[in-house]
Design a protein around this motif. Structure first.
Motif, PDB file in Angstrom:
ATOM      1  N   ASP A  30       6.044   7.891  -4.019  1.00  0.00           N
ATOM      2  CA  ASP A  30       5.120   8.999  -4.280  1.00  0.00           C
ATOM      3  C   ASP A  30       3.724   8.710  -3.746  1.00  0.00           C
ATOM      4  O   ASP A  30       3.024   9.614  -3.308  1.00  0.00           O
ATOM      5  CB  ASP A  30       5.037   9.294  -5.777  1.00  0.00           C
ATOM      6  CG  ASP A  30       6.269   9.992  -6.307  1.00  0.00           C
ATOM      7  OD1 ASP A  30       7.064  10.497  -5.497  1.00  0.00           O
ATOM      8  OD2 ASP A  30       6.438  10.017  -7.545  1.00  0.00           O
ATOM      9  N   ARG A  31       3.302   7.465  -3.802  1.00  0.00           N
ATOM     10  CA  ARG A  31       1.978   7.083  -3.307  1.00  0.00           C
ATOM     11  C   ARG A  31       1.960   6.886  -1.800  1.00  0.00           C
ATOM     12  O   ARG A  31       0.907   6.704  -1.216  1.00  0.00           O
ATOM     13  CB  ARG A  31       1.502   5.815  -3.996  1.00  0.00           C
ATOM     14  CG  ARG A  31       1.276   6.023  -5.487  1.00  0.00           C
ATOM     15  CD  ARG A  31       0.795   4.773  -6.155  1.00  0.00           C
ATOM     16  NE  ARG A  31      -0.421   4.238  -5.588  1.00  0.00           N
ATOM     17  CZ  ARG A  31      -1.655   4.502  -6.012  1.00  0.00           C
ATOM     18  NH1 ARG A  31      -1.825   5.333  -6.996  1.00  0.00           N
ATOM     19  NH2 ARG A  31      -2.693   3.937  -5.445  1.00  0.00           N
ATOM     20  N   GLY A  32       3.121   6.872  -1.173  1.00  0.00           N
ATOM     21  CA  GLY A  32       3.188   6.724   0.274  1.00  0.00           C
ATOM     22  C   GLY A  32       3.008   5.294   0.760  1.00  0.00           C
ATOM     23  O   GLY A  32       2.612   5.074   1.903  1.00  0.00           O
ATOM     24  N   VAL A  33       3.270   4.330  -0.095  1.00  0.00           N
ATOM     25  CA  VAL A  33       3.135   2.925   0.289  1.00  0.00           C
ATOM     26  C   VAL A  33       4.484   2.447   0.819  1.00  0.00           C
ATOM     27  O   VAL A  33       5.478   2.516   0.110  1.00  0.00           O
ATOM     28  CB  VAL A  33       2.696   2.061  -0.917  1.00  0.00           C
ATOM     29  CG1 VAL A  33       2.628   0.598  -0.537  1.00  0.00           C
ATOM     30  CG2 VAL A  33       1.371   2.553  -1.457  1.00  0.00           C
ATOM     31  N   PRO A  34       4.523   1.974   2.067  1.00  0.00           N
ATOM     32  CA  PRO A  34       5.803   1.501   2.607  1.00  0.00           C
ATOM     33  C   PRO A  34       6.214   0.188   1.944  1.00  0.00           C
ATOM     34  O   PRO A  34       5.406  -0.722   1.791  1.00  0.00           O
ATOM     35  CB  PRO A  34       5.512   1.303   4.096  1.00  0.00           C
ATOM     36  CG  PRO A  34       4.043   1.089   4.172  1.00  0.00           C
ATOM     37  CD  PRO A  34       3.439   1.878   3.041  1.00  0.00           C
ATOM     38  N   MET A  35       7.471   0.110   1.544  1.00  0.00           N
ATOM     39  CA  MET A  35       7.997  -1.096   0.910  1.00  0.00           C
ATOM     40  C   MET A  35       8.871  -1.837   1.905  1.00  0.00           C
ATOM     41  O   MET A  35      10.024  -1.481   2.115  1.00  0.00           O
ATOM     42  CB  MET A  35       8.783  -0.743  -0.356  1.00  0.00           C
ATOM     43  CG  MET A  35       7.930  -0.274  -1.503  1.00  0.00           C
ATOM     44  SD  MET A  35       6.779  -1.515  -2.085  1.00  0.00           S
ATOM     45  CE  MET A  35       7.883  -2.639  -2.896  1.00  0.00           C
ATOM     46  N   LEU A  36       8.326  -2.873   2.492  1.00  0.00           N
ATOM     47  CA  LEU A  36       9.049  -3.699   3.445  1.00  0.00           C
ATOM     48  C   LEU A  36       9.832  -4.769   2.690  1.00  0.00           C
ATOM     49  O   LEU A  36       9.668  -4.955   1.491  1.00  0.00           O
ATOM     50  CB  LEU A  36       8.071  -4.329   4.430  1.00  0.00           C
ATOM     51  CG  LEU A  36       7.172  -3.332   5.176  1.00  0.00           C
ATOM     52  CD1 LEU A  36       6.124  -4.053   5.978  1.00  0.00           C
ATOM     53  CD2 LEU A  36       8.015  -2.441   6.063  1.00  0.00           C
ATOM     54  N   TRP A  37      10.678  -5.517   3.413  1.00  0.00           N
ATOM     55  CA  TRP A  37      11.536  -6.504   2.770  1.00  0.00           C
ATOM     56  C   TRP A  37      10.731  -7.572   2.040  1.00  0.00           C
ATOM     57  O   TRP A  37      11.108  -8.008   0.960  1.00  0.00           O
ATOM     58  CB  TRP A  37      12.484  -7.136   3.789  1.00  0.00           C
ATOM     59  CG  TRP A  37      11.787  -7.997   4.802  1.00  0.00           C
ATOM     60  CD1 TRP A  37      11.287  -7.600   6.010  1.00  0.00           C
ATOM     61  CD2 TRP A  37      11.472  -9.378   4.667  1.00  0.00           C
ATOM     62  NE1 TRP A  37      10.686  -8.649   6.640  1.00  0.00           N
ATOM     63  CE2 TRP A  37      10.790  -9.766   5.840  1.00  0.00           C
ATOM     64  CE3 TRP A  37      11.703 -10.329   3.685  1.00  0.00           C
ATOM     65  CZ2 TRP A  37      10.340 -11.059   6.037  1.00  0.00           C
ATOM     66  CZ3 TRP A  37      11.243 -11.617   3.894  1.00  0.00           C
ATOM     67  CH2 TRP A  37      10.581 -11.967   5.054  1.00  0.00           C
ATOM     68  N   TRP A  38       9.600  -7.996   2.594  1.00  0.00           N
ATOM     69  CA  TRP A  38       8.835  -9.051   1.950  1.00  0.00           C
ATOM     70  C   TRP A  38       8.156  -8.549   0.679  1.00  0.00           C
ATOM     71  O   TRP A  38       7.917  -9.326  -0.244  1.00  0.00           O
ATOM     72  CB  TRP A  38       7.817  -9.666   2.905  1.00  0.00           C
ATOM     73  CG  TRP A  38       6.740  -8.742   3.388  1.00  0.00           C
ATOM     74  CD1 TRP A  38       6.761  -7.952   4.482  1.00  0.00           C
ATOM     75  CD2 TRP A  38       5.479  -8.511   2.745  1.00  0.00           C
ATOM     76  NE1 TRP A  38       5.603  -7.242   4.585  1.00  0.00           N
ATOM     77  CE2 TRP A  38       4.797  -7.563   3.526  1.00  0.00           C
ATOM     78  CE3 TRP A  38       4.874  -9.006   1.602  1.00  0.00           C
ATOM     79  CZ2 TRP A  38       3.530  -7.110   3.185  1.00  0.00           C
ATOM     80  CZ3 TRP A  38       3.608  -8.551   1.271  1.00  0.00           C
ATOM     81  CH2 TRP A  38       2.946  -7.618   2.059  1.00  0.00           C
TER      82      TRP A  38
END
Length: 108
Positions: A30-38
């Motif tokens: 919802d906040r638009g923060v990309p969640m990468l593997w790390w």
């Protein structure tokens, strides 16, 4: 405190952490923060550390060791809080776009 050393306690803690992880994923989307593997690995390590802290405190209380529970709760709790703040800052890092670097601009 037999409940704190029972299987039901650990089952409820697992449900709580699962709901927190799903909620965290939805909230970050919802906040638009990309969640990468790390970032997921960082989240997982923090969740394991938090589970260890809670487990240590309640297991110590269940075995009748309130001094160990309080000292361990303070020590591990502070580490948990400090790592949560540091992790929070890292999780909200957004990658810079290549066109926004102002050091490449030539001023005339």
């Amino acid at each position: 405190m037999p409940f704190l050393s029972s299987e039901m306690y650990w089952f409820l803690q697992g449900i709580l952490f699962t709901v927190m992880t799903i909620g965290f994923k939805l909230w970050m989307e919802d906040r638009g923060v990309p969640m990468l593997w790390w970032k997921w690995m960082l989240w997982g390590i923090w969740m394991i550390w938090t589970a260890f802290t809670i487990g240590f405190v309640f297991t110590s209380l269940g075995e009748g060791e309130p001094v160990a529970a309080s000292k361990g709760g303070i020590l591990f709790g502070l580490i948990t809080i400090v790592s949560a703040v540091a992790g929070w800052r890292l999780l909200h890092l957004k990658p810079r776009s290549k066109g926004s670097d102002s050091s490449n601009d030539v001023q005339k």
